[in-house]
Design an enzyme around this catalytic site. Structure first.
Site, short mmCIF file in Angstrom:
data_model
loop_
_atom_site.label_atom_id
_atom_site.label_comp_id
_atom_site.label_asym_id
_atom_site.label_seq_id
_atom_site.Cartn_x
_atom_site.Cartn_y
_atom_site.Cartn_z
N TYR B 51 -20.44 20.97 4.81
CA TYR B 51 -20.05 22.38 4.73
C TYR B 51 -20.95 23.17 5.67
O TYR B 51 -22.13 22.86 5.83
CB TYR B 51 -20.17 22.90 3.29
CG TYR B 51 -19.12 22.35 2.33
CD1 TYR B 51 -19.16 21.03 1.90
CD2 TYR B 51 -18.10 23.17 1.86
CE1 TYR B 51 -18.20 20.53 1.04
CE2 TYR B 51 -17.13 22.68 0.98
CZ TYR B 51 -17.19 21.35 0.57
OH TYR B 51 -16.24 20.87 -0.30
N GLU B 52 -20.41 24.22 6.28
CA GLU B 52 -21.14 24.90 7.35
C GLU B 52 -22.40 25.61 6.87
O GLU B 52 -23.23 26.00 7.66
CB GLU B 52 -20.23 25.88 8.09
CG GLU B 52 -19.78 27.05 7.25
CD GLU B 52 -18.68 27.87 7.91
OE1 GLU B 52 -18.12 27.42 8.92
OE2 GLU B 52 -18.38 28.94 7.39
#
Lengths: 282, 258
Positions: B51-52
């Site tokens: 996930y960023e």
């Protein structure tokens, strides 16, 4: 060297009308208590910078503190839009707000460049994307070694960075844990910084030699505000109040419900109200 | 014909099946997150989810409401700073598959998540691109999941937030982009893939009970169907059970209407 102040004093001394301010936090450790203090002190014409502006910027904008927002994703995560930001941008209420829009990669690189003392950041980005048409600060260079064309953006320029962290020791060294976002870069990029912490401790005891620690001499002011990141969260202390993020969608939708909420929960209160959320996780 | 699954469940299951055990996946919030975690809890136990917010190899037990929920960090192998995430991991070419969605998509799978209407004076100001502009060009390939509706599948998108196949053909190559771009668009009605040459989205399978007419009516351009367009296999019992349990745990964890 970091000085220990009450939150109101730290904001008073370090945040001025017209400042370029980053209150960072990538859904974690968002400095809500400090944001509320800025609203209470009625700062004006701030240039707000943040990768993921969420509710605290919605509140600052809705209360008329800002004239510009530089960002890469402006929404209520998992819920929807920021109604106060939308109202300001689309209808000029309570005042017009200018936007400077980037991608996440551009913003992350721009913080990194600023922390490194560079004038601009270079990265492989924006290919086939339309933002360069509407944001003239996005430019291009040709790599002197490979001739590859790469995107550039100016380094973030900050008067003050405001962050929330788990703890500080009595020398002002600050420890951050969990999703650390771009907070270290923001503090190192800024002329001044204000850090709110869950607690001030005798010994920092970083859990690893590689822990994220900001030395006290890189920080301007520290204020102890337990629960100061609510409704976002502090890893190891309390969880994200997802129900509040959902509730905000209704509160912020109309101007009068928004103003009533701000009057009741921000203007007539102080940072001590955050302590109710500060239970240390078991 | 009554079915024991919803169109949204079909979309999530079809997206999950497109992922393999070898994928390193850049995950977005919402349908992509559900699809990736469904894949991990069924046929792809070793899939790497990123996930960023900086979490590498995360294995959440409930779906996150935000991209930076504590659950993601607590169940990750490690968590890196956001500049490191975008520089070393995404730009560094270590992601095989990225997931995107949007408010508008065109026939070449270009996406808009920025504005409806003109940029300077929008009818609706949307959250913006976030990681999408670089996810679209740095990941090996892109999967897109979106609900199928005429206002979303449009002849002309209002803003080019992220690159799909540009104007079609070899548009990506001309821009110096070497990755594949969108290889699948998975909606609640069908699965589409770009034509090999023109790169125009073509329906390759219809979900059970969905007709070509329904898809055409929900698409703002004259949508093409592959010769011998098939039917997407319906979700099986295990997939539905795992997905529903995931949503039930998520709902309980987020205090209500997840």
């Amino acid at each position: 060297m970091a000085t220990f102040l009450k939150l109101s004093e730290a904001v008073e001394a370090n945040v001025k009308d017209g400042d370029a301010v980053a209150m960072e936090g990538f859904t974690h450790l968002i400095p809500f208590a400090a944001g509320h203090e800025i609203i209470r002190q009625k700062r004006k014409r701030l240039s707000l910078i943040r990768m993921t502006p969420d509710l605290i910027y919605d509140q600052l904008i809705g209360m008329g503190c800002a004239e510009r927002m530089t960002f890469s994703w402006g929404g209520n995560p998992g819920v929807g839009s920021l109604h106060r930001f939308r109202d300001a941008y689309q209808n000029g209420w309570p005042n017009k707000i200018e936007i400077v829009e980037h991608s996440h990669a551009a913003m992350a690189n721009a913080y990194d460049a600023a922390a490194a003392g560079l004038p601009f950041a270079v990265f492989r980005g924006y290919r086939g994307a339309e933002l360069p048409r509407v944001n003239p600060s996005i430019k291009e260079v040709t790599c002197p070694y490979t001739s590859e064309k790469l995107a550039t953006v100016p380094a973030v320029k900050l008067d003050v960075a405001i962050i929330h962290a788990q703890k500080a020791d009595r020398k002002g060294n600050v420890l951050l844990e969990g999703i650390v976002g771009v907070q270290k870069e923001a503090v190192l990029a800024a002329k001044r910084s204000v850090v709110t912490v869950e607690e001030i401790v005798d010994e920092l005891n970083p859990p690893s030699p590689n822990s994220v620690v900001l030395p006290g001499w890189t920080v301007k002011a520290i204020a102890e505000v337990p629960g100061g990141a609510h409704p976002s969260y502090t890893h190891g202390y309390y969880k994200r109040d997802n129900a509040f993020y959902k509730a905000w969608d209704e509160i912020a939708r109309e101007r009068d419900t928004f103003l009533a909420w701000m009057e009741e929960n921000v203007m007539r209160k102080g940072p001590e109200v955050f302590a109710a959320h500060a239970k240390k996780a078991a | 014909m009554s079915q024991n699954f919803t169109p949204n469940e079909m979309m999530t299951v079809a997206a999950a099946r497109a992922l393999t055990n070898e994928d390193v996946c850049f995950v977005g919030i919402g349908a992509p997150s559900a699809a990736c975690n469904l894949a991990r809890q069924t046929h792809a136990p070793d899939i790497v989810l990123i996930y960023e917010s900086g979490t590498l190899e995360t294995r959440p037990n409930v779906l996150p409401l935000s991209i930076g929920d504590g659950e993601l960090c607590e169940t990750a192998l490690t968590t890196v700073s956001v500049p490191e995430m975008f520089r070393y991991w995404l730009q560094g070419g270590r992601i095989t598959t990225g997931f995107l969605g949007g408010a508008q998509i065109d026939r070449y799978a270009n996406l808009n998540t920025t504005v409806v209407g003109p940029y300077e004076k929008p009818n609706v100001r949307l959250p913006g691109g976030g990681g999408a502009p670089e996810i679209a060009t740095s990941c090996g390939q892109i999967f897109i999941t979106m609900a199928h509706a005429k206002r979303a599948f449009v002849e002309k998108i209002d803003f080019f937030t992220s690159l799909g196949h540009g104007q079609g053909g070899d548009s990506r190559k001309k821009l110096g982009v070497t990755t594949k771009g969108p290889t699948k668009v998975i909606t609640d009605l069908c699965v589409m893939e770009p034509d090999e040459k023109t790169k125009e989205l073509t329906v390759v399978s219809l979900h059970p009970g969905v007709t070509k007419e329904q898809v055409s009516a929900a698409t703002g351009w004259q949508i093409k169907f592959a010769p011998g367009v098939g039917e997407t296999p319906a979700p099986n019992e295990t997939e539905l059970k795992v997905l529903r349990e995931l949503h039930a745990r998520t709902k309980a964890a987020h205090g209500g209407n997840a």
